[in-house]
Design a protein around this motif. Structure first.
Motif, PDB file in Angstrom:
ATOM      1  N   PRO A 242      -4.162  -9.373  -6.496  1.00 43.09           N
ATOM      2  CA  PRO A 242      -2.782  -9.578  -6.037  1.00 43.09           C
ATOM      3  C   PRO A 242      -2.659 -10.769  -5.086  1.00 43.09           C
ATOM      4  CG  PRO A 242      -3.323  -7.258  -5.987  1.00 43.09           C
ATOM      5  CD  PRO A 242      -4.609  -7.981  -6.268  1.00 43.09           C
ATOM      6  N   LEU A 243      -3.671 -10.977  -4.223  1.00 37.12           N
ATOM      7  CA  LEU A 243      -3.637 -12.114  -3.309  1.00 37.12           C
ATOM      8  C   LEU A 243      -3.735 -13.426  -4.076  1.00 37.12           C
ATOM      9  CD1 LEU A 243      -3.652 -13.319  -0.485  1.00 37.12           C
ATOM     10  CD2 LEU A 243      -6.143 -12.957  -0.412  1.00 37.12           C
ATOM     11  N   GLU A 244      -4.643 -13.485  -5.052  1.00 40.18           N
ATOM     12  CA  GLU A 244      -4.783 -14.695  -5.860  1.00 40.18           C
ATOM     13  C   GLU A 244      -3.488 -15.012  -6.609  1.00 40.18           C
ATOM     14  OE1 GLU A 244      -8.130 -13.751  -8.298  1.00 40.18           O
ATOM     15  OE2 GLU A 244      -9.611 -14.473  -6.838  1.00 40.18           O
ATOM     16  N   LYS A 245      -2.826 -13.963  -7.102  1.00 42.42           N
ATOM     17  CA  LYS A 245      -1.551 -14.141  -7.801  1.00 42.42           C
ATOM     18  C   LYS A 245      -0.503 -14.740  -6.877  1.00 42.42           C
ATOM     19  CE  LYS A 245       2.115 -11.412 -10.027  1.00 42.42           C
ATOM     20  NZ  LYS A 245       2.521 -10.026 -10.424  1.00 42.42           N
TER      21      LYS A 245
ATOM     22  N   ILE B 184      18.392 -18.327   8.222  1.00 44.79           N
ATOM     23  CA  ILE B 184      17.135 -17.588   8.283  1.00 44.79           C
ATOM     24  C   ILE B 184      17.334 -16.161   7.786  1.00 44.79           C
ATOM     25  CG2 ILE B 184      15.275 -16.747   9.760  1.00 44.79           C
ATOM     26  CD1 ILE B 184      15.925 -19.010  11.696  1.00 44.79           C
ATOM     27  N   ASP B 185      16.559 -15.769   6.786  1.00 44.44           N
ATOM     28  CA  ASP B 185      16.541 -14.391   6.296  1.00 44.44           C
ATOM     29  C   ASP B 185      15.186 -13.772   6.640  1.00 44.44           C
ATOM     30  OD1 ASP B 185      19.075 -14.666   5.111  1.00 44.44           O
ATOM     31  OD2 ASP B 185      18.194 -15.481   3.281  1.00 44.44           O
ATOM     32  N   ILE B 186      15.164 -12.456   6.751  1.00 43.96           N
ATOM     33  CA  ILE B 186      13.916 -11.770   7.075  1.00 43.96           C
ATOM     34  C   ILE B 186      13.790 -10.518   6.210  1.00 43.96           C
ATOM     35  CG2 ILE B 186      14.910 -10.433   8.983  1.00 43.96           C
ATOM     36  CD1 ILE B 186      12.214 -10.937  10.462  1.00 43.96           C
ATOM     37  N   CYS B 187      12.567 -10.245   5.775  1.00 44.48           N
ATOM     38  CA  CYS B 187      12.267  -9.082   4.943  1.00 44.48           C
ATOM     39  C   CYS B 187      11.037  -8.395   5.526  1.00 44.48           C
ATOM     40  CB  CYS B 187      11.995  -9.532   3.507  1.00 44.48           C
ATOM     41  SG  CYS B 187      11.392  -8.231   2.395  1.00 44.48           S
ATOM     42  N   VAL B 188      11.072  -7.067   5.609  1.00 44.39           N
ATOM     43  CA  VAL B 188       9.921  -6.318   6.110  1.00 44.39           C
ATOM     44  C   VAL B 188       9.399  -5.386   5.022  1.00 44.39           C
ATOM     45  CG1 VAL B 188       9.098  -4.613   7.781  1.00 44.39           C
ATOM     46  CG2 VAL B 188      10.656  -6.427   8.522  1.00 44.39           C
ATOM     47  N   ILE B 189       8.113  -5.517   4.719  1.00 42.60           N
ATOM     48  CA  ILE B 189       7.432  -4.654   3.748  1.00 42.60           C
ATOM     49  C   ILE B 189       6.329  -3.896   4.487  1.00 42.60           C
ATOM     50  CG2 ILE B 189       5.948  -4.614   1.705  1.00 42.60           C
ATOM     51  CD1 ILE B 189       7.478  -7.089   0.715  1.00 42.60           C
ATOM     52  N   SER B 190       6.409  -2.565   4.473  1.00 41.10           N
ATOM     53  CA  SER B 190       5.397  -1.741   5.136  1.00 41.10           C
ATOM     54  C   SER B 190       4.419  -1.203   4.096  1.00 41.10           C
ATOM     55  CB  SER B 190       6.056  -0.587   5.890  1.00 41.10           C
ATOM     56  OG  SER B 190       6.755   0.267   4.999  1.00 41.10           O
ATOM     57  N   PHE B 191       3.174  -1.003   4.514  1.00 46.41           N
ATOM     58  CA  PHE B 191       2.202  -0.437   3.583  1.00 46.41           C
ATOM     59  C   PHE B 191       1.269   0.535   4.299  1.00 46.41           C
ATOM     60  CE2 PHE B 191       0.576  -4.474   5.122  1.00 46.41           C
ATOM     61  CZ  PHE B 191      -0.776  -4.303   5.331  1.00 46.41           C
TER      62      PHE B 191
ATOM     63  N   HIS C 169      -3.431   5.700   3.650  1.00 46.15           N
ATOM     64  CA  HIS C 169      -4.366   4.639   3.298  1.00 46.15           C
ATOM     65  C   HIS C 169      -3.764   3.258   3.571  1.00 46.15           C
ATOM     66  CE1 HIS C 169      -6.841   7.700   1.510  1.00 46.15           C
ATOM     67  NE2 HIS C 169      -5.882   8.057   0.658  1.00 46.15           N
ATOM     68  N   THR C 170      -4.582   2.220   3.357  1.00 46.25           N
ATOM     69  CA  THR C 170      -4.143   0.837   3.613  1.00 46.25           C
ATOM     70  C   THR C 170      -3.964   0.111   2.285  1.00 46.25           C
ATOM     71  OG1 THR C 170      -5.482   0.893   5.632  1.00 46.25           O
ATOM     72  CG2 THR C 170      -4.625  -1.239   4.955  1.00 46.25           C
ATOM     73  N   SER C 171      -2.796   0.210   1.707  1.00 45.13           N
ATOM     74  CA  SER C 171      -2.536  -0.325   0.370  1.00 45.13           C
ATOM     75  C   SER C 171      -2.096  -1.792   0.432  1.00 45.13           C
ATOM     76  CB  SER C 171      -1.473   0.525  -0.335  1.00 45.13           C
ATOM     77  OG  SER C 171      -0.342   0.716   0.495  1.00 45.13           O
ATOM     78  N   LEU C 172      -2.990  -2.649   0.917  1.00 41.58           N
ATOM     79  CA  LEU C 172      -2.673  -4.074   1.056  1.00 41.58           C
ATOM     80  C   LEU C 172      -2.406  -4.719  -0.299  1.00 41.58           C
ATOM     81  CD1 LEU C 172      -2.424  -6.687   2.681  1.00 41.58           C
ATOM     82  CD2 LEU C 172      -4.929  -6.905   2.581  1.00 41.58           C
ATOM     83  N   GLY C 173      -3.188  -4.352  -1.316  1.00 41.47           N
ATOM     84  CA  GLY C 173      -2.987  -4.923  -2.647  1.00 41.47           C
ATOM     85  C   GLY C 173      -1.584  -4.648  -3.166  1.00 41.47           C
ATOM     86  N   GLN C 174      -1.131  -3.410  -3.011  1.00 39.94           N
ATOM     87  CA  GLN C 174       0.227  -3.060  -3.429  1.00 39.94           C
ATOM     88  C   GLN C 174       1.263  -3.853  -2.646  1.00 39.94           C
ATOM     89  OE1 GLN C 174       1.069   1.174  -3.578  1.00 39.94           O
ATOM     90  NE2 GLN C 174      -1.035   1.645  -4.160  1.00 39.94           N
ATOM     91  N   ALA C 175       1.000  -4.054  -1.354  1.00 42.87           N
ATOM     92  CA  ALA C 175       1.939  -4.800  -0.512  1.00 42.87           C
ATOM     93  C   ALA C 175       2.045  -6.255  -0.965  1.00 42.87           C
ATOM     94  CB  ALA C 175       1.491  -4.735   0.943  1.00 42.87           C
ATOM     95  N   LEU C 176       0.928  -6.851  -1.356  1.00 39.56           N
ATOM     96  CA  LEU C 176       0.946  -8.232  -1.836  1.00 39.56           C
ATOM     97  C   LEU C 176       1.691  -8.347  -3.167  1.00 39.56           C
ATOM     98  CD1 LEU C 176      -2.744  -9.168  -0.960  1.00 39.56           C
ATOM     99  CD2 LEU C 176      -0.683  -9.942   0.225  1.00 39.56           C
TER     100      LEU C 176
ATOM    101  N   LEU D 258       7.628 -10.212   6.413  1.00 35.10           N
ATOM    102  CA  LEU D 258       6.682  -9.559   7.312  1.00 35.10           C
ATOM    103  C   LEU D 258       6.001  -8.418   6.564  1.00 35.10           C
ATOM    104  CD1 LEU D 258       8.868  -9.329  10.555  1.00 35.10           C
ATOM    105  CD2 LEU D 258       7.446 -11.230   9.747  1.00 35.10           C
ATOM    106  N   LEU D 259       4.686  -8.452   6.484  1.00 36.06           N
ATOM    107  CA  LEU D 259       3.904  -7.390   5.849  1.00 36.06           C
ATOM    108  C   LEU D 259       3.284  -6.562   6.967  1.00 36.06           C
ATOM    109  CD1 LEU D 259       3.981  -9.918   3.853  1.00 36.06           C
ATOM    110  CD2 LEU D 259       2.026  -8.867   2.748  1.00 36.06           C
ATOM    111  N   ALA D 260       3.766  -5.332   7.131  1.00 38.99           N
ATOM    112  CA  ALA D 260       3.383  -4.508   8.272  1.00 38.99           C
ATOM    113  C   ALA D 260       2.489  -3.347   7.849  1.00 38.99           C
ATOM    114  CB  ALA D 260       4.631  -3.992   8.979  1.00 38.99           C
ATOM    115  N   ASP D 261       1.287  -3.314   8.378  1.00 42.54           N
ATOM    116  CA  ASP D 261       0.315  -2.253   8.107  1.00 42.54           C
ATOM    117  C   ASP D 261       0.685  -1.013   8.924  1.00 42.54           C
ATOM    118  OD1 ASP D 261      -1.909  -0.624   7.811  1.00 42.54           O
ATOM    119  OD2 ASP D 261      -3.364  -2.209   8.228  1.00 42.54           O
ATOM    120  N   CYS D 262       1.031   0.084   8.240  1.00 44.80           N
ATOM    121  CA  CYS D 262       1.344   1.332   8.946  1.00 44.80           C
ATOM    122  C   CYS D 262       0.463   2.464   8.408  1.00 44.80           C
ATOM    123  CB  CYS D 262       2.826   1.676   8.847  1.00 44.80           C
ATOM    124  SG  CYS D 262       3.466   1.848   7.182  1.00 44.80           S
TER     125      CYS D 262
END
Length: 218
Positions: free
Chosen positions: A168-171, A87-94, A120-127, A50-54
């Motif tokens: 990062p998304l392409e990667k 089932i495993d779950i991982c949460v990454i906040s950015f 800020h919204t560091s989506l690239g770092q999150a990816l 889960l990639l969570a925008d905070c």
């Protein structure tokens, strides 16, 4: 198809069609053949990232929706009787910083704490971090003789990145093309086009009357 429905679909594939269908979902490692007779046992693992925008743009109602949605998802996955151990779950906040709230953990052991919106919204770092965590996860579980992995990636965001996210998304897409990727657009002003670049499933919108419900069970 929502996250819970996607998982149920994976586990309920008709035996005769299983080999053909599994090739669409599974990463086999190390190069294990996809068998039509494959059983869902300790050799199989499904992990939901889960990639969570905070970020600051998520302050107020948006971050509340994000927190409540993640809690609802965790609870819904716990209700899938007989497969919780798989089932495993991982949460990454950015936000200004990108943080692993918790590394891949069995769904029944997860303890989630609400996030606060700022920065800020560091989506690239999150990816980038998602790719690293998925790499580490695969390395760790293959030591447990796990052969088949299904990664499901879910992005919760209003889609307004402030860093460079395309490379990062392409990667991520190049390295894990079989990953199932979906997104929940949060807020009336969400940038749907940004979220579409991530997802290979439909975009769910929190502003729709059944948007969040469909995101889980659609």
């Amino acid at each position: 198809m929502g996250i819970q429905s996607e998982i149920i679909n994976i586990f309920s594939i008709d035996t005769e069609k299983r080999k053909e269908k599994l090739s669409d979902f599974f990463i086999s490692f190390p190069k294990s053949p996809i068998s039509s007779e494959m059983k869902f046992d300790k050799s199989f693992r499904l992990c939901v990232f889960l990639l969570a925008d905070c970020s600051g743009s998520m302050a107020g109602e948006k971050i509340n929706i994000c927190n409540e949605s993640i809690i609802e998802l965790i609870n819904s996955l716990r209700e899938l009787e007989g497969i919780q151990n798989l089932i495993d779950i991982c949460v990454i906040s950015f936000g200004t910083a990108t943080h692993v709230e918790f590394k891949p953990t069995q769904i029944k052991k997860v303890k989630y704490k609400n996030m606060i919106a700022s920065g800020h919204t560091s989506l690239g770092q999150a990816l980038e971090l998602t790719c690293e965590e998925l790499d580490n996860y695969i390395q760790s579980i293959t030591k447990e003789q796990v052969q088949y992995i299904v990664p499901i990636l879910a992005l919760f965001s209003d889609g307004m990145p402030t860093d460079e996210y395309i490379k990062p998304l392409e990667k991520l897409l190049k390295k894990y093309p079989k990953s199932k990727r979906m997104a929940l657009a949060i807020g009336k002003d969400a940038d749907i086009n940004i979220l579409k670049s991530f997802a290979n499933d439909r975009i769910y919108e929190s502003r729709e009357s059944n948007g969040i419900k469909s995101f889980f069970n659609g």
